[in-house]
Design a protein around this motif. Structure first.
Motif, mmCIF file in Angstrom:
data_model
loop_
_atom_site.group_PDB
_atom_site.id
_atom_site.type_symbol
_atom_site.label_atom_id
_atom_site.label_comp_id
_atom_site.label_asym_id
_atom_site.label_seq_id
_atom_site.Cartn_x
_atom_site.Cartn_y
_atom_site.Cartn_z
ATOM 1 N N VAL A 60 0.833 -1.203 0.000
ATOM 2 C CA VAL A 60 0.000 0.000 0.000
ATOM 3 C C VAL A 60 0.867 1.252 0.000
ATOM 4 C CG1 VAL A 60 -1.570 1.363 1.438
ATOM 5 C CG2 VAL A 60 -2.043 -1.052 1.008
ATOM 6 N N VAL A 61 1.915 1.262 0.814
ATOM 7 C CA VAL A 61 2.794 2.432 0.874
ATOM 8 C C VAL A 61 3.428 2.698 -0.493
ATOM 9 C CG1 VAL A 61 4.936 3.343 1.856
ATOM 10 C CG2 VAL A 61 3.264 2.223 3.337
ATOM 11 N N ILE A 62 3.940 1.638 -1.136
ATOM 12 C CA ILE A 62 4.537 1.800 -2.464
ATOM 13 C C ILE A 62 3.481 2.257 -3.470
ATOM 14 C CG2 ILE A 62 5.653 0.582 -4.380
ATOM 15 C CD1 ILE A 62 6.999 -1.211 -2.324
ATOM 16 N N GLY A 122 -7.587 3.536 -13.703
ATOM 17 C CA GLY A 122 -8.699 3.398 -12.761
ATOM 18 C C GLY A 122 -8.668 2.065 -12.035
ATOM 19 N N LEU A 123 -8.278 0.998 -12.757
ATOM 20 C CA LEU A 123 -8.175 -0.316 -12.125
ATOM 21 C C LEU A 123 -7.071 -0.328 -11.072
ATOM 22 C CD1 LEU A 123 -9.411 -3.159 -12.264
ATOM 23 C CD2 LEU A 123 -7.641 -3.767 -13.913
ATOM 24 N N TYR A 124 -6.000 0.404 -11.353
ATOM 25 C CA TYR A 124 -4.914 0.536 -10.374
ATOM 26 C C TYR A 124 -5.433 1.187 -9.085
ATOM 27 C CZ TYR A 124 -0.567 2.256 -8.284
ATOM 28 O OH TYR A 124 0.464 2.536 -7.416
ATOM 29 N N VAL A 125 -6.231 2.227 -9.247
ATOM 30 C CA VAL A 125 -6.797 2.925 -8.087
ATOM 31 C C VAL A 125 -7.705 1.988 -7.296
ATOM 32 C CG1 VAL A 125 -8.277 4.831 -7.354
ATOM 33 C CG2 VAL A 125 -6.624 5.180 -9.204
ATOM 34 N N VAL A 126 -8.508 1.200 -7.998
ATOM 35 C CA VAL A 126 -9.385 0.238 -7.323
ATOM 36 C C VAL A 126 -8.557 -0.766 -6.518
ATOM 37 C CG1 VAL A 126 -11.033 -1.645 -7.683
ATOM 38 C CG2 VAL A 126 -11.256 0.472 -8.991
ATOM 39 N N ASN A 154 -6.683 -2.810 -1.273
ATOM 40 C CA ASN A 154 -5.581 -3.173 -0.378
ATOM 41 C C ASN A 154 -5.587 -2.334 0.889
ATOM 42 O OD1 ASN A 154 -3.479 -5.263 -1.403
ATOM 43 N ND2 ASN A 154 -4.040 -4.143 -3.233
ATOM 44 N N VAL A 155 -5.961 -1.055 0.783
ATOM 45 C CA VAL A 155 -6.076 -0.213 1.974
ATOM 46 C C VAL A 155 -7.167 -0.754 2.901
ATOM 47 C CG1 VAL A 155 -6.770 2.066 2.802
ATOM 48 C CG2 VAL A 155 -5.180 1.877 0.891
#
Length: 217
Positions: A133-135, A156-160, A165-166
């Motif tokens: 998550v940090v990376i 957008g998929l990356y953001v999801v 993960n958060v």
């Protein structure tokens, strides 16, 4: 009988490895791959292999330390083996779902306490996801332009993925540090699912959730 079992395990391992590599390199031009390998810096290649093995071994060291702190008589070589088992089964199962169950099975088979082993694997997963998550959060800060260029409409998929993960890290932290709160939230979600007709056998699920939260110190 033991020799026959070892032969079967060796054949199974080789077969799965060959199948995995076949799927991984399907459609690739082998001559181009070999040419790239020959052109690569051998020091960089060996360093990459070394760092990859070191990463897996350090996870094994973490498992060993946590099991010892929990009062289990684990050995460092055995815990490094658990780490390699986890990565192997994660690599051959859909969505990497088989790694931790295989690790837990081996840990329990070696005489480690099941509850302690579950907590240890949860802590390892928490730190792994936390670093991820940090990376993931830092990349858009320092590399957003390149990410837009390379990912395009997939951004957008990356953001999801980062959001999920958060949420997972928050859930794991909640189970470890505030299990009562997480249990109440889970029971509320199950109750809402029962009212909507989505969840069946809600009482059994609530009992499982309570047992899981109690297992985490």
């Amino acid at each position: 009988m033991k020799d026959r079992k070892k032969i079967f395990e060796a054949v199974f391992f080789i077969t799965v490895t060959v199948l995995a590599l076949s799927v991984l390199f399907r459609g690739q031009n082998w001559s181009d791959l070999l040419l790239l390998i020959r052109k690569s810096n051998p020091v960089c290649l060996l360093s990459a292999v070394f760092l990859g093995l070191l990463f897996v071994c350090l996870e094994g060291y973490m498992i060993w330390r946590l099991l010892r702190l929990s009062g289990n008589d684990a050995t460092l070589p055995g815990c490094i083996r658990y780490s390699f088992i986890g990565y192997f089964y994660s690599g051959i199962t859909p969505s990497a779902t088989g790694g931790q169950p295989a690790q837990l099975y081996e840990m329990c088979k070696d005489g480690n306490n099941a509850s302690d082993s579950t907590v240890v694997l949860m802590v390892v997963a928490l730190f792994y996801k936390l670093v991820l998550v940090v990376i993931g959060l830092m990349l858009p800060v320092v590399w957003l332009g390149h990410m837009r260029e390379y990912l395009g409409s997939w951004l957008g998929l990356y953001v999801v993925g980062i959001v999920l993960n958060v949420v997972l890290v928050a859930l794991l932290c909640g189970v470890m540090f505030s299990p009562g709160l997480i249990l109440n939230i889970m029971c509320g979600v199950l109750a809402a699912g029962e009212r909507c007709g989505i969840v069946k056998n809600g009482e059994k699920l609530r009992q499982d959730a309570a047992a899981f939260c109690r297992a985490v110190p």
